[in-house]
Motif scaffolding. Structure first.
Motif, mmCIF file in Angstrom:
data_model
loop_
_atom_site.group_PDB
_atom_site.id
_atom_site.type_symbol
_atom_site.label_atom_id
_atom_site.label_comp_id
_atom_site.label_asym_id
_atom_site.label_seq_id
_atom_site.Cartn_x
_atom_site.Cartn_y
_atom_site.Cartn_z
ATOM 1 N N UNK A 105 0.825 -1.224 0.000
ATOM 2 C CA UNK A 105 0.000 0.000 0.000
ATOM 3 C C UNK A 105 0.851 1.262 0.000
ATOM 4 N N UNK A 106 0.308 2.322 -0.570
ATOM 5 C CA UNK A 106 0.982 3.620 -0.604
ATOM 6 C C UNK A 106 0.510 4.421 0.602
ATOM 7 N N UNK A 107 1.354 4.510 1.629
ATOM 8 C CA UNK A 107 0.989 5.180 2.876
ATOM 9 C C UNK A 107 1.885 6.387 3.115
ATOM 10 N N UNK A 108 1.426 7.349 3.913
ATOM 11 C CA UNK A 108 2.271 8.499 4.252
ATOM 12 C C UNK A 108 3.563 8.045 4.933
ATOM 13 N N UNK A 109 4.647 8.754 4.681
ATOM 14 C CA UNK A 109 5.927 8.407 5.280
ATOM 15 C C UNK A 109 5.887 8.646 6.786
ATOM 16 N N UNK A 110 6.496 7.747 7.526
ATOM 17 C CA UNK A 110 6.632 7.919 8.973
ATOM 18 C C UNK A 110 8.043 7.524 9.379
ATOM 19 N N UNK A 111 8.516 8.074 10.483
ATOM 20 C CA UNK A 111 9.814 7.697 11.016
ATOM 21 C C UNK A 111 9.646 6.513 11.965
ATOM 22 N N UNK A 112 10.766 5.891 12.299
ATOM 23 C CA UNK A 112 10.715 4.769 13.236
ATOM 24 C C UNK A 112 10.173 5.223 14.588
ATOM 25 N N UNK A 113 10.586 6.406 15.032
ATOM 26 C CA UNK A 113 10.119 6.924 16.311
ATOM 27 C C UNK A 113 8.610 7.143 16.284
ATOM 28 N N UNK A 114 8.107 7.689 15.193
ATOM 29 C CA UNK A 114 6.664 7.911 15.075
ATOM 30 C C UNK A 114 5.897 6.596 15.089
ATOM 31 N N UNK A 115 6.478 5.580 14.462
ATOM 32 C CA UNK A 115 5.800 4.288 14.410
ATOM 33 C C UNK A 115 5.803 3.614 15.778
#
Length: 429
Positions: free
Chosen positions: A54-64
């Motif tokens: 899926x094409x999802x908004x970019x997130x950082x590892x910390x955000x995840x």
């Protein structure tokens, strides 16, 4: 469809042969490529199939990680598939018997959750799970012709084995806090869902760990991000851990742990179907079937006729290091209070539990015997006799956790290599 078609049967046959040859070559080339890349990373299969990601908004590892921590899924139902391959030898079910004995003894109820759910430690299993807030939960272990269920409903925790028609019942001290103050037989420490595994691993994230986001995936029909956790240290048996995180709810949907040695995953647990609507109240209702043998977990004297005896699990636990799981990386030194008098040396993924038993190690070293031929065979199949400055001992190995038991009774254990255990034992002299 063939690359081309011809009325000439000879040319058609030649084309088929070429096509078959390419297919045969692909069967060998792809596994070789997979093995090579898997030595350096995890989650390769989803990466190869990126056309469906899926094409999802970019997130950082910390955000995840924060998204996982903030996840507040209260209601769900679904199916989970768990495959575990610790590399234990096939001894006709003996290893399962040993694990069950460790949890409550062979004389206990077959419906005892602490022993029954330890079956998840090996093989492939399918679970049905359901939850409705902290007061209600259900996990069912499905077999070919039987089903085992653990039902938590308010203060009551029920275990039911349909194969033996046995029921195990215990109560929680407080309603609304599953696992807190519950009877010792409640399965509060047995991981059964991807979230259970992920919660434990995320506790170990520190400067000895690399955490990255490695694209996206579809899991159980849901869009998910892939969080990849790798040790920065050498000497650990852990290769990498991949957690697929639901993009909407933050709930871990899939957990995969691969060993540093490569090969199949040690643990692969993931939802194959999930629904976040509230399960029906009847899901958590349970009444012992007519004729079922019921064992009360809080009966201090146990029951007659082979039913479980209340003191057996606690007595067995006294022979094991309390909090043994804390030998896994936490990024800090253990305490005597945490580990029941034992300690940990090293840090992060290289943490090693050290337990002074005050007794002898394996009986008579390599030639010793416990007096039980089945147990001797099991131990000898795992054991590797080693020597060093510390003296001599036996290393018992799985694909993830290794343990060195010296002849003087000291135990060194952790998710580290045999060489790391011997080095730690030598350094302690």
């Amino acid at each position: 469809m063939a690359p081309y078609e011809s009325d000439d049967s000879a040319r058609a046959e030649e084309a088929d042969d070429r096509l078959a040859g390419r297919r045969k070559a692909a069967r060998y080339v792809v596994p070789v490529a997979v093995v090579g890349v898997a030595a350096a990373t995890i989650g390769l299969v989803p990466a190869l199939a990126d056309s469906g990601d899926p094409d999802l908004p970019k997130v950082t590892a910390q955000q995840l990680i924060e998204k996982i921590a903030q996840s507040d899924v209260q209601q769900l139902s679904g199916t989970v598939k768990i495959s575990t391959d610790l590399g234990l030898p096939d001894l006709g079910g003996l290893e399962s018997g040993l694990l069950s004995g460790a949890a409550g003894g062979r004389d206990g109820s077959s419906a005892d959750p602490q022993s029954k759910l330890l079956e998840l430690a090996s093989g492939t299993h399918t679970l049905r799970v359901a939850a409705d807030g902290p007061d209600r939960g259900k996990v069912s272990l499905l077999d070919d012709a039987a089903e085992y269920s653990v039902i938590h409903n308010g203060k009551d925790v029920w275990g039911y084995d349909s194969k033996s028609n046995e029921v195990f019942h215990s109560t929680s001290a407080e309603s609304g806090h599953a696992g807190e103050g519950a009877d010792d037989k409640a399965p509060r420490d047995v991981p059964a869902t991807p979230k259970d595994f992920a919660d434990e691993v995320l506790k170990s994230v520190d400067d000895t760990t690399s955490v990255t986001v490695d694209g996206t995936a579809h899991v159980a029909g849901r869009d998910a991000y892939k969080l990849v956790i790798k040790p920065r240290q050498s000497g650990t048996t852990v290769g990498a851990i991949s957690i697929s995180v639901d993009a909407k709810t933050g709930l871990p949907l899939k957990f995969t742990l691969t060993p540093a040695s490569g090969g199949a995953a040690v643990v692969d647990a993931g939802f194959t179907q999930v629904d976040f609507s509230r399960p029906a109240a009847s899901t958590f209702a349970f009444t012992p079937p007519k004729g079922a043998k019921v064992t009360e977990g809080d009966d201090p004297k146990g029951a007659k006729g082979g039913e479980s005896k209340g003191g057996e699990p606690k007595d067995f636990e006294k022979t094991l290091p309390k909090g043994f799981e804390k030998a896994l990386p936490k990024g800090h030194e253990g305490t005597a209070e945490d580990l029941g008098g034992s300690k940990t040396i090293g840090e992060g993924w290289n943490a090693i539990l050290v337990l002074e038993t005050g007794g002898e190690g394996m009986p008579s070293g390599a030639s010793g015997s416990t007096g039980n031929s089945d147990v001797d065979g099991f131990l000898n199949s795992l054991g590797d006799h080693v020597k060093g400055k510390f003296g001599s001992g036996t290393v018992f190995s799985t694909r993830l956790v290794n343990a060195l038991i010296t002849d003087d009774g000291t135990v060194y254990a952790g998710a580290v290599t045999k060489a790391a255990l011997v080095k730690a034992a030598d350094a302690a002299q």
